[in-house]
Design a protein around this motif. Structure first.
Motif, PDB file in Angstrom:
ATOM      1  N   THR A 181       0.822  -1.213   0.000  1.00 27.89           N
ATOM      2  CA  THR A 181       0.000   0.000   0.000  1.00 27.89           C
ATOM      3  C   THR A 181       0.851   1.257   0.000  1.00 27.89           C
ATOM      4  N   TYR A 182       1.923   1.231   0.805  1.00 31.04           N
ATOM      5  CA  TYR A 182       2.793   2.401   0.938  1.00 31.04           C
ATOM      6  C   TYR A 182       4.236   2.007   0.620  1.00 31.04           C
ATOM      7  N   PRO A 183       4.579   1.954  -0.662  1.00 31.75           N
ATOM      8  CA  PRO A 183       5.946   1.561  -1.050  1.00 31.75           C
ATOM      9  C   PRO A 183       6.983   2.446  -0.366  1.00 31.75           C
ATOM     10  N   GLY A 184       8.052   1.827   0.063  1.00 34.20           N
ATOM     11  CA  GLY A 184       9.116   2.543   0.748  1.00 34.20           C
ATOM     12  C   GLY A 184       9.120   2.332   2.245  1.00 34.20           C
ATOM     13  N   LEU A 185       8.009   1.851   2.807  1.00 37.57           N
ATOM     14  CA  LEU A 185       7.990   1.563   4.243  1.00 37.57           C
ATOM     15  C   LEU A 185       9.045   0.525   4.600  1.00 37.57           C
ATOM     16  N   ASP A 186       9.259  -0.444   3.702  1.00 35.08           N
ATOM     17  CA  ASP A 186      10.260  -1.477   3.969  1.00 35.08           C
ATOM     18  C   ASP A 186      11.661  -0.885   4.019  1.00 35.08           C
ATOM     19  N   VAL A 187      11.940   0.085   3.134  1.00 32.46           N
ATOM     20  CA  VAL A 187      13.250   0.739   3.144  1.00 32.46           C
ATOM     21  C   VAL A 187      13.428   1.520   4.446  1.00 32.46           C
ATOM     22  N   MET A 188      12.373   2.194   4.884  1.00 29.55           N
ATOM     23  CA  MET A 188      12.445   2.947   6.129  1.00 29.55           C
ATOM     24  C   MET A 188      12.637   2.023   7.325  1.00 29.55           C
ATOM     25  N   ALA A 189      12.003   0.863   7.291  1.00 38.30           N
ATOM     26  CA  ALA A 189      12.193  -0.104   8.373  1.00 38.30           C
ATOM     27  C   ALA A 189      13.637  -0.594   8.405  1.00 38.30           C
ATOM     28  N   GLU A 190      14.183  -0.890   7.239  1.00 37.38           N
ATOM     29  CA  GLU A 190      15.587  -1.326   7.167  1.00 37.38           C
ATOM     30  C   GLU A 190      16.524  -0.214   7.621  1.00 37.38           C
ATOM     31  N   ASN A 191      16.117   1.029   7.394  1.00 39.87           N
ATOM     32  CA  ASN A 191      16.950   2.182   7.754  1.00 39.87           C
ATOM     33  C   ASN A 191      17.072   2.362   9.266  1.00 39.87           C
ATOM     34  N   MET A 192      16.245   1.665  10.044  1.00 37.75           N
ATOM     35  CA  MET A 192      16.340   1.783  11.499  1.00 37.75           C
ATOM     36  C   MET A 192      17.720   1.354  12.012  1.00 37.75           C
ATOM     37  N   VAL A 193      18.424   0.508  11.274  1.00 41.21           N
ATOM     38  CA  VAL A 193      19.762   0.107  11.719  1.00 41.21           C
ATOM     39  C   VAL A 193      20.719   1.289  11.689  1.00 41.21           C
ATOM     40  N   ASN A 194      20.390   2.309  10.902  1.00 42.56           N
ATOM     41  CA  ASN A 194      21.223   3.512  10.840  1.00 42.56           C
ATOM     42  C   ASN A 194      20.852   4.536  11.904  1.00 42.56           C
ATOM     43  N   ALA A 195      19.816   4.251  12.686  1.00 47.59           N
ATOM     44  CA  ALA A 195      19.446   5.117  13.815  1.00 47.59           C
ATOM     45  C   ALA A 195      20.246   4.655  15.026  1.00 47.59           C
ATOM     46  N   GLU A 196      21.512   5.025  15.026  1.00 43.58           N
ATOM     47  CA  GLU A 196      22.457   4.479  16.002  1.00 43.58           C
ATOM     48  C   GLU A 196      22.443   5.201  17.345  1.00 43.58           C
TER      49      GLU A 196
END
Length: 439
Positions: free
Chosen positions: A377-392
């Motif tokens: 439904t909202y493309p890109g949510l998966d990329v944002m979820a994966e990006n959580m590893v960069n929230a150090e």
């Protein structure tokens, strides 16, 4: 940044509108003593302030009813708690003074240090260390937000998000520029922003807030951190924002805004997203709350992690928490923890955060069917979820952060609008910030 009671498309990093003075230390003058020994079968009544309305509130009420049905001795009085999320902090402060406060409350992450200093929070450090809690499934920044001083754990993560790079495919295609990739540097970013900018159509490559709000400040932290910056000194009494890392980061933004003229400078914190949706801005750095609006507008967009500095793609997260409070009652303490642990387990989080369009709290949820459906439904949510590893690392949660944020937000806004040089502006901001840190 403006937010009433949450809906998915609204930002979760506000909550800096109230000063640290609202919560004073009340250690030693707590509520009347309740149960001194735990009896898990005793009748218990808990109060929960959710900070939610509409769909999110309804889902939470359904989950509470389910928990009560499975635990007949537990009653949870659930309400939004206040007319707006921002008002929760003031209501909590008043409740502490009158010994009328909830067992569980939603709280902006920026309040965590103030809440801990009130002396009213529970410390659940030992409990979250248990294997079945799976504490490590929460991102590092979310865990740190729930542990504001590093000595106590005052609750569970409630909502997580982060800044990612969202790009407008229509603008890129029109300018003949290749789409961003996950290994982009800020040099790549600047070059693309310049190529995307077209004064004749009032199209800009990028947008940045110059309102001086926390939107202005938190957008800056990834640039600062990737340059090796540290926001505070080791003892948290001085700011380090005027360091070489800060000056270099602000200089790069200044050069894009003043020399390249490739940044739309937004005084409102909201117009840049509207212009992006209408194909007038090529790139923004934002989070999952924007995707609902872009889907509604029919914007053709893509998402990648932020550009990096020497391979460092750190981002900033606006994690919020479920804060737990001490009523000097072992039974209430036990069930407040047990319910919040249950609520933030993957199975329940998929039915709340994921269902309403937020990122999943736990890393184990990223591969769930529920989240995969939302990604469709909202493309890109998966990329944002994966990006959580960069929230150090988290933004500081100490009370003085409010003043620090205002000082650096003002400095950034002035420099990007051609008023002052980065070094002098940040040095002035540091002086103001240091006073706030020590008040």
């Amino acid at each position: 940044m403006k937010r009433t009671l949450p809906r998915t498309a609204l930002r979760r990093v506000s909550g800096l509108v109230l000063g640290a003075a609202l919560i004073v230390s009340l250690t030693g003058c707590g509520a009347a003593q309740g149960a001194t020994e735990l009896d898990p079968d005793a009748q218990v009544r808990l109060e929960m302030w959710t900070g939610q309305t509409d769909q999110a509130q309804k889902v939470l009420e359904e989950l509470v009813a389910e928990y009560e049905a499975d635990h007949p001795n537990v009653t949870i009085e659930v309400s939004a708690g206040a007319s707006s999320t921002e008002d929760l902090l003031q209501k909590l402060s008043a409740g502490f003074a009158g010994n009328k406060y909830p067992d569980i409350s939603y709280a902006f992450g920026s309040w965590a240090g103030q809440l801990e200093s009130s002396g009213r929070t529970l410390d659940i450090t030992d409990q979250v260390a248990e294997a079945d809690v799976k504490w490590d499934e929460f991102s590092a920044s979310a865990r740190a937000t729930a542990q504001p001083t590093g000595t106590k754990t005052i609750g569970f993560p409630a909502i997580v998000d982060n800044l990612s790079l969202i790009y407008n495919k229509t603008v890129f295609d029109g300018a003949g520029v290749d789409y961003p990739t996950s290994d982009w540097s800020w040099e790549d970013f600047r070059s693309a922003a310049k190529q995307l900018t077209d004064a004749s159509t009032e199209t800009y490559g990028y947008a940045y807030s110059v309102s001086g709000s926390e939107e202005t400040t938190w957008q800056f932290w990834p640039h600062f951190w990737q340059n090796g910056g540290t926001i505070l000194s080791d003892d948290s009494t001085k700011s380090e924002i005027a360091s070489t890392a800060g000056v270099d980061a602000l200089t790069n933004l200044r050069d894009m805004a003043i020399d390249d003229k490739s940044i739309y400078l937004d005084q409102t914190d909201t117009k840049f997203a509207q212009l992006f949706a209408s194909d007038r801005i090529g790139m923004i750095t934002s989070g999952p709350w924007q995707l609902v609006d872009f889907k509604t507008a029919g914007t053709d967009y893509g998402v990648v992690q932020l550009p990096g500095t020497d391979g460092d793609h750190q981002t900033v997260s606006g994690a919020d928490i479920w804060a737990l409070f001490d009523h000097k009652d072992k039974n209430r303490e036990y069930w407040a923890f047990e319910f919040t642990k249950w609520l933030t387990d993957a199975a329940q989080d998929e039915r709340w955060n994921v269902k309403v369009g937020n990122l999943p709290l736990r890393s184990s949820e990223v591969d769930s069917d529920a989240f995969k459906e939302q990604v469709v439904t909202y493309p890109g949510l998966d990329v944002m979820a994966e990006n959580m590893v960069n929230a150090e690392q988290p933004r500081p949660t100490i009370p003085g952060y409010v003043g620090l944020s205002e000082a650096i937000g003002s400095a950034i806004s002035n420099v990007l609008q051609g008023q002052g040089d980065p070094k002098s502006a940040l040095e002035k901001a540091a002086t103001i910030a240091d006073k706030a840190l020590n008040d």
